[in-house]
Design a protein around this motif. Sequence first.
Motif, short mmCIF file in Angstrom:
data_model
loop_
_atom_site.label_atom_id
_atom_site.label_comp_id
_atom_site.label_asym_id
_atom_site.label_seq_id
_atom_site.Cartn_x
_atom_site.Cartn_y
_atom_site.Cartn_z
N GLU A 171 1.87 -4.73 23.49
CA GLU A 171 1.52 -6.13 23.24
C GLU A 171 0.01 -6.25 23.36
O GLU A 171 -0.56 -5.86 24.39
N PRO A 172 -0.67 -6.79 22.34
CA PRO A 172 -2.13 -6.82 22.43
C PRO A 172 -2.63 -7.75 23.53
O PRO A 172 -3.62 -7.45 24.20
N GLY A 173 -1.94 -8.86 23.72
CA GLY A 173 -2.44 -9.82 24.71
C GLY A 173 -3.74 -10.45 24.23
O GLY A 173 -4.06 -10.37 23.04
N PRO A 174 -4.49 -11.06 25.14
CA PRO A 174 -5.71 -11.76 24.71
C PRO A 174 -6.71 -10.81 24.07
O PRO A 174 -6.75 -9.62 24.37
N MET A 175 -7.48 -11.37 23.16
CA MET A 175 -8.53 -10.65 22.44
C MET A 175 -9.88 -11.04 23.04
O MET A 175 -10.07 -12.20 23.43
N ILE A 176 -10.78 -10.09 23.13
CA ILE A 176 -12.12 -10.43 23.62
C ILE A 176 -12.96 -10.87 22.43
O ILE A 176 -13.35 -10.05 21.58
N LEU B 269 -6.83 -6.68 25.03
CA LEU B 269 -6.59 -6.01 26.31
C LEU B 269 -5.65 -4.81 26.12
O LEU B 269 -5.84 -3.76 26.71
N GLY B 270 -4.64 -5.00 25.27
CA GLY B 270 -3.70 -3.89 25.00
C GLY B 270 -4.41 -2.67 24.43
O GLY B 270 -4.11 -1.53 24.81
N ALA B 271 -5.37 -2.90 23.54
CA ALA B 271 -6.09 -1.77 22.93
C ALA B 271 -6.96 -1.07 23.97
O ALA B 271 -7.08 0.17 23.96
#
Lengths: 426, 426
Positions: free
Chosen positions: A326-331, A349-351
């Motif tokens: 799950e990628p979750g929030p993106m910066i 965050l996932g990456a």
Amino acid sequence: MAQPFDHYIDACLEATVSDGGLREDSFRSLIERGRPALREIRGELARGGLPHFGLASRRDDLRVIESLAMRLREDFRRVVILGTGGSSLGGQALVAIAPAAERRRLVFADNLDGGGFAELLADCEPARTHFVVISKSGSTTETLAQTFAVLDWARRQKRPLDLPRHFTVITEPGDNPLRRLADRLRLPLLDHDPEVGGRFSVLSLVGLLPGLIAGLDVMAVRKGAALVFERAIAEEDPAPLAAAALAVGLARERGRTQQVILPYAGALERFAQWHRQLWAESLGKNGRGVTPVAALGPVDQHSQLQLWLDGPADKSFTVITVAEPEPGPMIEPDLIQDPDLGYLSGQSLGAIVKIQARATIETLVDRGHPTRMIRLQRLDERTLGGLFMHFMLETVLAAHLLGISAYGQPAVESSKKLTKQYLAAG
Amino acid sequence: MAQPFDHYIDACLEATVSDGGLREDSFRSLIERGRPALREIRGELARGGLPHFGLASRRDDLRVIESLAMRLREDFRRVVILGTGGSSLGGQALVAIAPAAERRRLVFADNLDGGGFAELLADCEPARTHFVVISKSGSTTETLAQTFAVLDWARRQKRPLDLPRHFTVITEPGDNPLRRLADRLRLPLLDHDPEVGGRFSVLSLVGLLPGLIAGLDVMAVRKGAALVFERAIAEEDPAPLAAAALAVGLARERGRTQQVILPYAGALERFAQWHRQLWAESLGKNGRGVTPVAALGPVDQHSQLQLWLDGPADKSFTVITVAEPEPGPMIEPDLIQDPDLGYLSGQSLGAIVKIQARATIETLVDRGHPTRMIRLQRLDERTLGGLFMHFMLETVLAAHLLGISAYGQPAVESSKKLTKQYLAAG
């Protein structure tokens, strides 16, 4: 159908990690020695034995717990599972992949602690709480003690609880203290298969009932497990046998007497705990065994990695990664105005976690530590079922290679007896 | 003033546990070799060094965080601590002894996980949540990533958050990415003492601010720590030196290369995790070190005890018990009608746990496993402060005996660099 995960073992062998790794010939000969065990499993299963493996392909036995779970979801806000060790960890590992709102339906009271249990009860709305009591033997001290504490709490309520509505009991057939209690109080009873040991019970109602309460597709758990089982039984050098051979060989020939299970996925934290029990209780016998270490990435990079990399060379590593987390929030790039932090820009965050796992694996291998990789496509019921099966097989095969029985836990009996003696003496 | 706990080491010596234990002469000679380190600590402290020990007797530096904590308690329902490893575990260990309602004020986001962090944010009421960002170096990838995720979330709210009101940043003085970010956004900043390493920071604002937010008496934490420190400095064979000598000697001469810390108290579960980092990062260097194992009683009797008792004889044990635990619920005699369960009648859950610890200790010793006992009178701020100090001293003294520096974690740098490289490469 595609396997739920890939299993890479090259970096456990001498050719890749030099003398941190196992010699190819030792590896081959251990695999040879393990094959009869695999054939034995196949045979015993055909004769109706080893139900902890056989459960993977059963479909007929879920109806009862499906309707129970549906009722519990409708009638109660919270279900408290009273049970410890194998009566709890499989359910915990499974429920961990459910969304937060679903996970919160369940509380696993696996430890005994006076203050902690008082807090747990204080936090329950009596009318909206159901208790599932799980003890295979029906005589587990912690679970019985908790059950009596709940019974007392239940009768002290302004409107004392209707016990048969608020309790479900899971224990093996035959006479035992928990079953006698359930009979006396007319609590609904479900049978724990006497042939399925606690730490191997995740594919039975013990693990799947909590999963159903959390809204998970438990049929997919079994399907994933069956897929892994069928491949293991069909192949010459299946992954669980290779892994068992490596664990045993690395301990014996390279002094790698600890095996660190390091998933890079928060939802697998309890899975690593489930594995820790499975492996420790099954293999820690007659002075033999490999100590399992449950870890979690990336947080343990900030607590254990220094020791793993540069401490005694006595560990092997199993790093579990998720290809599509799950990628979750993106910066968001516009938030990053600092060139030193440019590396974070536009990452999820996932990456970041995926990259951290890759860097850790490379660093471990670079330092000569045997490192196996398990790569899940994604984290779902099917994959988790596959992992449960993989590690149960690996454990049973490792026991065979160590020349011990994977079942039972004879050494703890004396401590249990002492506890009862001291309590009885007052 | 009475020491906050008793420390028994007899069952780590050959006289008690035979060849599982350390020989008396080896023990004595290790103690001799450790004494200079103790003198050195005394000297460095007098010259104003070693602030992680010196903090125990400071009283002047708490005012700022006391008033901050009071404001956070008044203005917010929840405080999320963004920080990992040493920026988190000390606070977690301390907050664990607060009552449930107080503990729930705090959330420690110590791991990075896309799905998990999205859930955490979804669960926060924006207007009533405050974020404390802790990174000594100001460049911890996980903590920065979380911070940017929160900043984006904060501006997306219907009523975007007033950032300086919702953030507190703790980092060391001087130029670093986190400090530059805080400066740019005008977030309130507190200094992390640059001379106090993360895993030794529990007695500084890093550990004590969360403690204050949970309503704990942090002065008592320091007093307990000071008491243990003063005795250690004054005595010839203080407990932390004896314990360090045992750990190093048992590993070297008896192959006891793992040390299991086994508290029988739910509230000490995170303490064992705090210790695990302290010990692992401090001592895992140059191929040396003893692997710390964090455990919890009684639950791990149902997952690890079989391995500990009958697996490889490669572990030593530290069992922590509480003489006066919270009793919690009582098992009312009239509920017990089964003679097989008579042993539970009239017992409190706390009393059962005490007896279980005793039975485990006796069983371990009986099987020849070196077992030290730490008996706390009760579990409170003073005792916990004493334990923090005891184990920090023990760790530094063990490092001296192993001939390594307890400070720094040089081996993990390569993995951190790789992560940044890979992320930058996209």
